[in-house]
Design an enzyme around this catalytic site. Structure first.
Site, PDB file in Angstrom:
ATOM      1  N   HIS A  99       0.918  -1.097   0.015  1.00 20.53           N
ATOM      2  CA  HIS A  99       0.119   0.174   0.030  1.00 20.53           C
ATOM      3  C   HIS A  99       0.734   1.017  -0.063  1.00 20.53           C
ATOM      4  O   HIS A  99       1.882   1.302   0.744  1.00 20.53           O
ATOM      5  CB  HIS A  99      -0.948   0.086   1.241  1.00 20.53           C
ATOM      6  CG  HIS A  99      -1.820   1.197   1.429  1.00 20.53           C
ATOM      7  ND1 HIS A  99      -2.862   1.569   0.549  1.00 20.53           N
ATOM      8  CD2 HIS A  99      -1.536   2.651   2.105  1.00 20.53           C
ATOM      9  CE1 HIS A  99      -3.446   2.638   1.084  1.00 20.53           C
ATOM     10  NE2 HIS A  99      -2.578   3.332   1.706  1.00 20.53           N
ATOM     11  N   ASP A 108     -15.215   2.553   7.582  1.00 24.56           N
ATOM     12  CA  ASP A 108     -13.956   3.576   7.180  1.00 24.56           C
ATOM     13  C   ASP A 108     -14.848   4.541   6.278  1.00 24.56           C
ATOM     14  O   ASP A 108     -14.445   5.756   6.220  1.00 24.56           O
ATOM     15  CB  ASP A 108     -13.007   2.552   6.406  1.00 24.56           C
ATOM     16  CG  ASP A 108     -11.984   3.769   6.062  1.00 24.56           C
ATOM     17  OD1 ASP A 108     -11.464   4.438   6.550  1.00 24.56           O
ATOM     18  OD2 ASP A 108     -11.988   3.694   4.683  1.00 24.56           O
ATOM     19  N   ARG A 128     -14.750  12.861   8.444  1.00 27.27           N
ATOM     20  CA  ARG A 128     -13.404  13.279   8.881  1.00 27.27           C
ATOM     21  C   ARG A 128     -13.066  14.329   7.745  1.00 27.27           C
ATOM     22  O   ARG A 128     -12.625  15.441   7.961  1.00 27.27           O
ATOM     23  CB  ARG A 128     -12.269  12.236   8.700  1.00 27.27           C
ATOM     24  CG  ARG A 128     -12.480  11.460   9.980  1.00 27.27           C
ATOM     25  CD  ARG A 128     -11.408  10.293   9.747  1.00 27.27           C
ATOM     26  NE  ARG A 128     -10.007  10.744   9.272  1.00 27.27           N
ATOM     27  CZ  ARG A 128      -9.227   9.907   8.618  1.00 27.27           C
ATOM     28  NH1 ARG A 128      -9.548   8.578   8.118  1.00 27.27           N
ATOM     29  NH2 ARG A 128      -8.014  10.358   8.246  1.00 27.27           N
TER      30      ARG A 128
END
Length: 435
Positions: free
Chosen positions: A82, A161, A168
Site C-alpha cells: 500500500h 471507514d 473526517r
C-alpha cells in the site's frame, strides 16, 4: 452504553476499552449514532490521540464492519502493498508482477486517484479493455493462475471507514495519525493478505509533509498489522518531486512497462526493486539482499513483464498495447514548457505537478468526474539536471488546448532553479519493521 459517555471519556484523554470501540463502530455503520456525535468523537481523537492498543482495536472493528476477503483458496503466501499516495507513483504496476514472478501471490485491491494524487485503478483502466471490477471468484482464479490480480475495492469492504472518512473530510479531522492508520490498515486487514508492505510517502506531493509524521504513521500502521498477526513493514519514501518522469494514466503505464522491459527512469526502477525486495523478504523468500537479487532477475529475465502481460489479458485488457505502448490512449495536444532561465533544476514541487496534470485532464475533482486517459505531464528535466533558458523541461499532454495555459502556470510555479548543481534527496528516508 451511551455515545456521549464515550465522547466525554476521550475528551478527558482516557483510554477506551474494546466494548466501547465495538459499540462505536457498530453504531456508525447501522446509523444508531448520529453524525454530530461521530464528529465530536473524531475531534476528541484529533486533539487527544489514541494509544497503540486503542488504534489496533478501532482498526479491528472497522475491518470487521463489512465483507472480508478469504484468500485461503489461493495457494502459497499472499503479499500486499500500500502506498499512501503520491505523484507519478506507478510502482504497483511493476512491483506486483515482479513479486508474483518470484512465486509470491499478490491479490490486490487498489483505489482511484482524487485530488493531485493518481490512482492505480485509473492507470490500469487506461489499458483498452482492462477490467478492474471482477467477481470475487474470478479475482481469486486469476491470482491462483497468474500470480497477481488488481481490482477495485468491494462495495462493502470496511463500510465503517467509508462513513468515518466522509465525516473526517468535512470536519477538519483528516490529519490525525491514529485515524489515518486505522483507515488504511482496516482495508488492508479486510483484504486478507499474509504480508503487508507500506510505502509511506513524505514531502510536498504526499499526505504527510514531514519525516517525523511519516515515521509516526509508519510505526502506528506496522504496529497494527503485527498486532493482528500480519507480517508488516514500512518504507518512508520521498515525494518532494514526482517519481519517474511520467504523470498521468496512460503515460505512467507506458513508463511502468518500460521499467518492466529493463528501462525506465533510475528512481522508479530503484524504488520498485526496493519495494519488491521487502515484499519478498516479508514473504519468507530470504534475506533482503537475496530478495533484491530475485527481484532483479525477474526484471532482467523478462519474467515480470510476462506476468504483467498475462494479468492484463486475464483482466480483459489488450496485451498488444503493452507490447507496443504506442497503442495506449494519446492526447490530441502536446505542448512543451520552456525553462525560464539558465541553471540547474533545484526543485520540482510534486504537488504542483500533480495539480497541473489534473488540470490537463489526468485527474478528477470528484469520484464521478471523467478522466482523459492520455492527459498528463512528461518531465524532460528533473531536480539536479541542467537546463538552458528556452529549453524544454516538460511536455503537457491534453485533449483540450484551452487547458494548457492555466496548467502551465501551475506547473511553473513549482519550479525553482539554482546556479549550482543540487544533489537530489535520497529516495528511501527510513524503514520500520525491516532488516
Amino acid at each position: 452504553m451511551r455515545m456521549v459517555d464515550i465522547i466525554t471519556k476521550k475528551q478527558r484523554g482516557q483510554p477506551l476499552c474494546e466494548e466501547e470501540f465495538s459499540f462505536f463502530v457498530r453504531g456508525t455503520v447501522d446509523g444508531s449514532i448520529p453524525d454530530y456525535q461521530i464528529s465530536a468523537f473524531l475531534m476528541a481523537v484529533y486533539f487527544n490521540g489514541m494509544t497503540g492498543e486503542e488504534t489496533a482495536l478501532l482498526t479491528k472493528y472497522m475491518a470487521a464492519s463489512g465483507d472480508t476477503v478469504d484468500l485461503s483458496g489461493v495457494a502459497g503466501v499472499k503479499a500486499d502493498k500500500h502506498s499512501t499516495g503520491g505523484v507519478g507513483d506507478k510502482t504497483t504496476l511493476a512491483v506486483a508482477p515482479m513479486v508474483a514472478a518470484c512465486g509470491v501471490k499478490v491479490a490486490k485491491m487498489s483505489g482511484r486517484g482524487l485530488g493531485h494524487t493518481g490512482g492505480t485503478l485509473d492507470k490500469l483502466e487506461s489499458i483498452p479493455g482492462f477490467k478492474t471490477g471482477l467477481p470475487r471468484e474470478e479475482f481469486l482464479r486469476i491470482v491462483n493462475e497468474v500470480g497477481v490480480c488488481v481490482i477495485g475495492q468491494s462495495g462493502n469492504i470496511c463500510p465503517a471507514d467509508k462513513k468515518l472518512y466522509a465525516i473526517r473530510d468535512v470536519t477538519g479531522t483528516v490529519q490525525s495519525i491514529p485515524l489515518i492508520a486505522s483507515s488504511i490498515m482496516s482495508k488492508k486487514l479486510a483484504a486478507g493478505a499474509d504480508c503487508i508492505l507500506l510505502d509511506v510517502k513524505v514531502g510536498s506531493g504526499a499526505f504527510m509533509k514531514n519525516r517525523e509524521d511519516a515515521l509516526a504513521l509508519a510505526r502506528e500502521m506496522v504496529g497494527i498489522g503485527r498486532a493482528h498477526g500480519k507480517r508488516t513493514a514500512a518504507l518512508i519514501t520521498g515525494m518532494e518531486a514526482p517519481l519517474g518522469r511520467a504523470i498521468g494514466n496512460a503515460l505512467e503505464v507506458a513508463e511502468a512497462v518500460d521499467a518492466l522491459k529493463g528501462g525506465g527512469p533510475k528512481d522508479l526502477k530503484e524504488l520498485c526493486l526496493a519495494l519488491a525486495a521487502h515484499m519478498l523478504a516479508l514473504a519468507g523468500k530470504g534475506k533482503l539482499d537475496e530478495c533484491r537479487a530475485l527481484a532483479g532477475d525477474a526484471l532482467a529475465s523478462g519474467r515480470a513483464l510476462d506476468v504483467f502481460l498475462k494479468m492484463v489479458e486475464a483482466q480483459g485488457g489488450d496485451a498488444s498495447a503493452i507490447i507496443d505502448t504506442g497503442l495506449l490512449p494519446k492526447a490530441a495536444v502536446v505542448r512543451e514548457v520552456a525553462a525560464e532561465r539558465d541553471g540547474f533544476i533545484a526543485r520540482m514541487d510534486a504537488e504542483q505537478c500533480g495539480i497541473a496534470a489534473g488540470m490537463l485532464g489526468a485527474g478528477r475533482d470528484t469520484l464521478d468526474s471523467p478522466i482523459d486517459f492520455g492527459a498528463g505531464i512528461v518531465l524532460l528535466k528533473k531536480p539536479g539536471e541542467a537546463a538552458r533558458k528556452g529549453e524544454a523541461i516538460a511536455e503537457l499532454h491534453t485533449s483540450d488546448e484551452k487547458k494548457i495555459k492555466d496548467a502551465q502556470a501551475v506547473f511553473l510555479s513549482g519550479i525553482e532553479y539554482s546556479d549550482t548543481k543540487i544533489k537530489p534527496a535520497p529516495l528511501i528516508l527510513g524503514k520500520v519493521g525491516t532488516e
